[in-house]
Design an enzyme around this catalytic site. Structure first.
Site, PDB file in Angstrom:
ATOM      1  N   ASP A 134       0.542 -16.184 -60.829  1.00  0.00           N
ATOM      2  CA  ASP A 134       1.902 -15.991 -60.340  1.00  0.00           C
ATOM      3  C   ASP A 134       2.596 -14.875 -61.107  1.00  0.00           C
ATOM      4  OD1 ASP A 134       1.729 -17.851 -58.407  1.00  0.00           O
ATOM      5  OD2 ASP A 134       2.801 -19.441 -59.496  1.00  0.00           O
ATOM      6  N   ASP A 140      -0.461 -15.591 -65.917  1.00  0.00           N
ATOM      7  CA  ASP A 140      -1.276 -16.275 -64.909  1.00  0.00           C
ATOM      8  C   ASP A 140      -1.149 -15.554 -63.571  1.00  0.00           C
ATOM      9  OD1 ASP A 140       1.238 -16.860 -64.023  1.00  0.00           O
ATOM     10  OD2 ASP A 140       1.096 -19.031 -64.294  1.00  0.00           O
ATOM     11  N   ASP A 169       4.597 -14.522 -66.944  1.00  0.00           N
ATOM     12  CA  ASP A 169       3.543 -15.412 -67.425  1.00  0.00           C
ATOM     13  C   ASP A 169       2.176 -14.748 -67.289  1.00  0.00           C
ATOM     14  OD1 ASP A 169       5.371 -17.359 -67.926  1.00  0.00           O
ATOM     15  OD2 ASP A 169       4.996 -18.490 -66.073  1.00  0.00           O
ATOM     16  N   GLU A 206      10.790 -13.657 -65.718  1.00  0.00           N
ATOM     17  CA  GLU A 206      10.662 -14.544 -64.569  1.00  0.00           C
ATOM     18  C   GLU A 206      11.147 -15.941 -64.952  1.00  0.00           C
ATOM     19  OE1 GLU A 206       6.314 -15.047 -64.630  1.00  0.00           O
ATOM     20  OE2 GLU A 206       6.557 -16.637 -63.144  1.00  0.00           O
TER      21      GLU A 206
END
Ligand code: TSJ
Length: 662
Positions: free
Chosen positions: A532, A530, A528, A455
Site C-alpha cells: 500500500d 509495504d 509504509d 500517509e
C-alpha cells in the site's frame, strides 16, 4: 581521406587546449606536450564534476555513453552497422564498432599517434572526421580523454586493413608505450574497440554498472537511430537469458511509440510518422493517441533527452494544434461558432516522440535540457504538420477517432470552466491560506525547510511529535490520493489532498511552476514499507510528474526509508532497512535477538520515527530523478490500466520496483 588530412583536421580540434602554450614555443619538445597533456588529464581527475555529471552512479554510466557516442557517430555516418557494449564480471566495459577504425597515423603537433591524442588531449575527438558533424552526445560530449582520465586503465584496439593496432593507458591516462601494430587480423575485419575499468578512487560510491540502465538506454539509442544495431552483453546477470540483447529498429520512432503505448489502449491503430530535414536540421516525429488523459511527449536533440522540452516541442504543438483545428473545421467537427481546440485539448492522451539532430544545439533551462534554437520551431512544425495533415486526409476513420477524442477533451475543459465560474470557487492555483492539516515548521528559510508527506493520521501524529519543528513540516494525507492518470485536470483540482499539497509547496502548478517560490527545498514522501505504501508513493510521484514536474527535474523530491526491522539484544538496539542489512545484523549480534518487523510507520513511536527516518544524522533519503518518474508513469499505466496481461507480466518481472514488496 589521406592520413595527412586526418591529422590536419585533428590539429584543429586540439587547438583549444594546445594553442597558445605550444605555438609560442619555437622548439617545443615531446616532453612539453606530454606535460601539457597530463596537466589536462590531472585537472579532470582533480575536479571530475566539471567534466561529467557527477562521480556517483550517474557519472559512472556517463563514461560508457561518452564512448558509445563515438561508435554511434561512426554508424550514423554510414560506416558501421553495429555497436556492441559488453560488461564483464569485474565491471570492465568494452565498446566496439565495426566502422573504419580510428586513424592510426601520427599527429604532427603532438608528435603522437592520433589515437593517443584523442585519448589524452581534452576536447580532442569529435569533429575530426571529414566535415560531418557529430550529432550524438552534445550535452555531455566531453570526449574520450575524460573517460581515459577517470579510468584505472583503458585499452584501445583498431582493426584496419588486416592489422591490429593497440595502445594502453594507465594511472589516469598515461600511455604505457606508443600505439603499435600488434599483429595481423582477418583482412575483412575493421573497427574500433575501447576497453576500460572505471577508477574506484574517483567513483567512490560505486563502480558497478546497472544492468537496466545500460539496457534501457541502449534500447532507446536504437529507437533514436533507426537501422543501427546495438548489442548489449552483460556477463554479470544471473539469468543467462538476460546476458545478451540486440536492439535494431528499422521503423525508428514508430517502434518507439508502439513500445511506449504497449500497455495502453490506443484510439487508432496506425502511428502517425514524419521525418525530413531542412537547413541541416534533421527531424523525426511519431505519435499515437491512447485513451488516457495525459500527454506523454518525449523529446530529444542529438540523442539527448531534452526533459525540459524546448523549440522542437513547441513546433510539434503548433503543428498539432494548427492541423487538427483546420481539419476539424473542414470536416465539420467544429461549427463556425465554436471556439478553436486548445493545444491541451489536442494533446490529451497523446504519446509522442520528437527527435531532432542539430549541428549546433543550444541548451537552456534550469537543468540545461531545454532546446533553445529558435529556427527548430518552424522546421519541426513544417515537417510534422505536412505529414500529420496527410495522415488525417488519407485515414478518415482514424482521423475521426482522433477528432472525437479531442472534441470530448475540449467539451470537458469548457464544462469544468463553467462549473468553476458558476460556483466562483477559487481554483487550486489561487488558494492562499495554508491547509489546516499542515503542521508547518517555524523557519521561513526554504533552503533548510523540509516537508514530509505522510500517509495516514496515526503516522502523521507520530511524525508531528517526533520532528524538529524548526525546519520540518508535516502534511498528513488521508488514505489514497487521486490517481491523476485516470482523471481530467478539473477533477484533480477538486481533490482535497492535491489542493493541500499545491498550497503547502507554494510553487504554483503546471506551466506556472516556479521552484524559486518553493517553501521547502526537500519534499519527502514517507509511506509504509509495504504494498500500500508503494502504491501511495507511486500515486504521489505520478501527481508530481504530471502537475509539478520541475520539482522532480530539479531534485527537490525525496523518498524516506523507514526501517523494516528493529533488532534488540540486551541494551543494544539496531535497525535494519533492507533484508540484506538484517542478515548482517543477525550475523553480527548472534542469536537470542528480539526482532520486531515494522508493518507500518504507525507502529513506531515518535522518538523511533525521528531516530530512524527523520533525523538527518541517521536517515536515508532517496532522491527521486526523472527516470523514476517515467518509470512510475509506465508502472502506473500498467497497474491501473485496463489491460490484464501486461499487469501480470510486469508484476513478475519487476517484483522489486520501488521497493515494492509483492
Ligand atoms: F567503438 C567505440 F565506440 F568504442 C569507439 C569508436 C570509441 C572511440 C573513441 C572512437 C570510435 C570510432 C571512431 N569509431 N569510428 C571512428 N572513426 C574515426 O575515428 C574515423 C576514421 C576514419 C575517418 C576518415 O575520414 O577516414 C574519419 C573518422 C572520424
Amino acid at each position: 581521406m589521406s592520413e595527412e588530412m586526418k591529422t590536419t583536421n585533428m590539429e584543429e580540434e586540439s587547438e583549444a587546449v594546445l594553442d597558445e602554450e605550444m605555438d609560442i614555443r619555437v622548439n617545443h619538445t615531446y616532453d612539453d606536450s606530454d606535460i601539457q597533456v597530463l596537466d589536462g588529464l590531472e585537472a579532470v581527475r582533480k575536479r571530475p564534476g566539471m567534466y561529467i555529471a557527477s562521480t556517483s552512479s550517474k557519472g559512472l554510466h556517463h563514461l560508457v555513453w561518452e564512448i558509445v557516442d563515438n561508435g554511434i557517430d561512426e554508424a550514423m555516418a554510414g560506416y558501421a552497422t553495429t555497436v556492441t557494449v559488453s560488461v564483464d564480471k569485474d565491471n570492465i566495459v568494452t565498446v566496439e564498432d565495426d566502422g573504419r577504425g580510428m586513424p592510426t597515423g601520427v599527429n604532427v603537433k603532438t608528435e603522437k599517434s592520433t589515437i593517443e591524442t584523442i585519448f589524452t588531449v581534452l576536447h580532442a575527438g569529435g569533429k575530426f572526421g571529414g566535415g560531418a558533424y557529430k550529432v550524438s552526445g552534445g550535452l555531455h560530449g566531453v570526449g574520450a580523454s575524460v573517460v581515459n582520465a577517470l579510468s584505472e586503465w583503458l585499452e584501445v584496439s583498431v582493426y584496419h586493413e588486416g592489422c591490429e593496432y593497440y595502445v594502453k593507458f594507465v594511472n589516469g591516462g598515461h600511455a604505457v608505450k606508443p600505439l603499435e601494430m600488434v599483429g595481423k587480423c582477418d583482412p575483412e575485419k575493421h573497427g574500433s574497440k575501447v576497453r576500460f575499468k572505471a577508477d574506484p578512487t574517483i567513483f567512490t560510491e560505486t563502480t558497478v554498472y546497472e544492468h537496466e540502465v545500460l539496457r534501457d538506454r541502449l534500447r532507446q539509442l536504437a529507437f533514436l537511430n533507426k537501422g543501427i544495431r546495438l548489442v548489449f552483453n552483460d556477463e554479470r546477470h544471473e539469468n543467462p537469458e538476460k546476458r545478451h540483447y540486440e536492439f535494431m529498429f528499422e521503423g525508428g520512432l514508430r517502434e518507439y511509440v508502439k513500445f511506449l503505448n504497449k500497455n495502453r489502449s490506443v484510439v487508432h491503430p496506425d502511428i502517425i510518422y514524419s521525418e525530413g530535414h531542412e537547413k541541416g536540421i534533421q527531424v523525426e516525429v511519431a505519435c499515437q493517441y491512447n485513451d488516457g488523459y495525459n500527454p506523454n511527449v518525449y523529446t530529444f536533440c542529438n540523442n539527448i533527452n531534452t526533459a525540459e522540452g524546448g523549440t522542437h516541442e513547441e513546433g510539434f504543438r503548433m503543428a498539432l494544434n494548427r492541423i487538427i483545428n483546420r481539419y476539424a473545421r473542414q470536416k465539420n467537427f467544429l461549427k463556425e461558432k465554436d471556439d478553436n481546440l486548445t493545444t491541451d485539448d489536442c494533446r490529451e492522451g497523446i504519446t509522442a516522440v520528437i527527435s531532432v539532430k542539430h549541428p549546433d544545439p543550444q541548451y537552456e533551462g534550469q537543468t540545461k535540457t531545454k532546446l533553445g534554437n529558435t529556427e527548430v520551431r518552424k522546421t519541426v512544425s513544417d515537417i510534422f504538420g505536412t505529414q500529420l495533415e496527410r495522415f488525417l486526409m488519407e485515414n478518415p476513420d482514424q482521423a475521426k477517432a482522433i477528432l472525437d477524442k479531442v472534441i470530448v477533451a475540449s467539451q470537458a475543459r469548457m464544462a469544468a470552466k463553467k462549473a468553476r465560474e458558476s460556483t466562483r470557487r477559487k481554483s487550486a492555483l489561487e488558494i492562499s491560506s495554508l491547509p489546516g492539516k499542515l503542521a508547518d515548521c517555524s523557519s521561513k528559510d526554504a533552503s533548510i525547510c523540509e516537508i514530509y508527506i505522510v500517509e495516514g493520521d496515526s503516522a502523521g501524529g507520530s511524525a508531528k511529535q517526533g520532528r524538529d519543528s524548526h525546519y520540518q513540516a508535516i502534511l498528513p494525507l488521508r488514505g489514497k490520493i487521486l490517481n491523476v492518470e485516470k482523471a481530467r485536470q478539473s477533477r484533480a483540482f477538486e481533490n482535497a489532498e492535491i489542493r493541500s499539497m499545491i498550497t503547502a509547496f507554494g510553487c504554483g502548478v503546471l506551466n506556472e511552476v516556479d521552484t524559486s517560490k518553493l517553501r521547502y527545498n526537500k519534499i519527502v514522501i514517507m509511506t509504509d514499507a509495504d504494498v500500500d505504501g508503494a502504491h501511495i508513493r507511486i500515486l504521489l510521484l505520478t501527481f508530481f510528474y504530471r502537475y509539478l514536474r520541475p520539482i522532480i527535474e530539479q531534485g527537490y523530491v525525496y523518498i524516506a526509508q523507514p526501517p523494516l526491522y528493529k533488532v534488540q539484544k540486551g541494551n543494544t538496539v539496531r535497525y535494519a532497512y533492507t533484508e540484506g542489512q538484517m542478515e548482517r545484523v543477525r550475523a553480527e549480534l548472534g542469536d537470542r535477538l528480539s526482532i520486531q518487523r515494522y508493518k507500518g510507520l504507525g507502529e513506531m513511536n515518535p522518538e523511533q520515527l525521528w531516530e530512524t527516518t527523520m533525523d538527518p544524522k541517521n536517515r536515508t533519503l532517496i532522491r527521486v530523478n526523472l527516470d523514476d518518474a517515467e518509470q512510475a508513469d509506465q508502472y502506473f499505466s500498467i497497474m491501473m490500466g485496463e489491460e490484464v496481461e501486461p499487469r501480470r507480466n510486469f508484476i513478475t518481472e519487476n517484483a522489486n520496483f520501488a521497493n515494492l514488496d509483492i
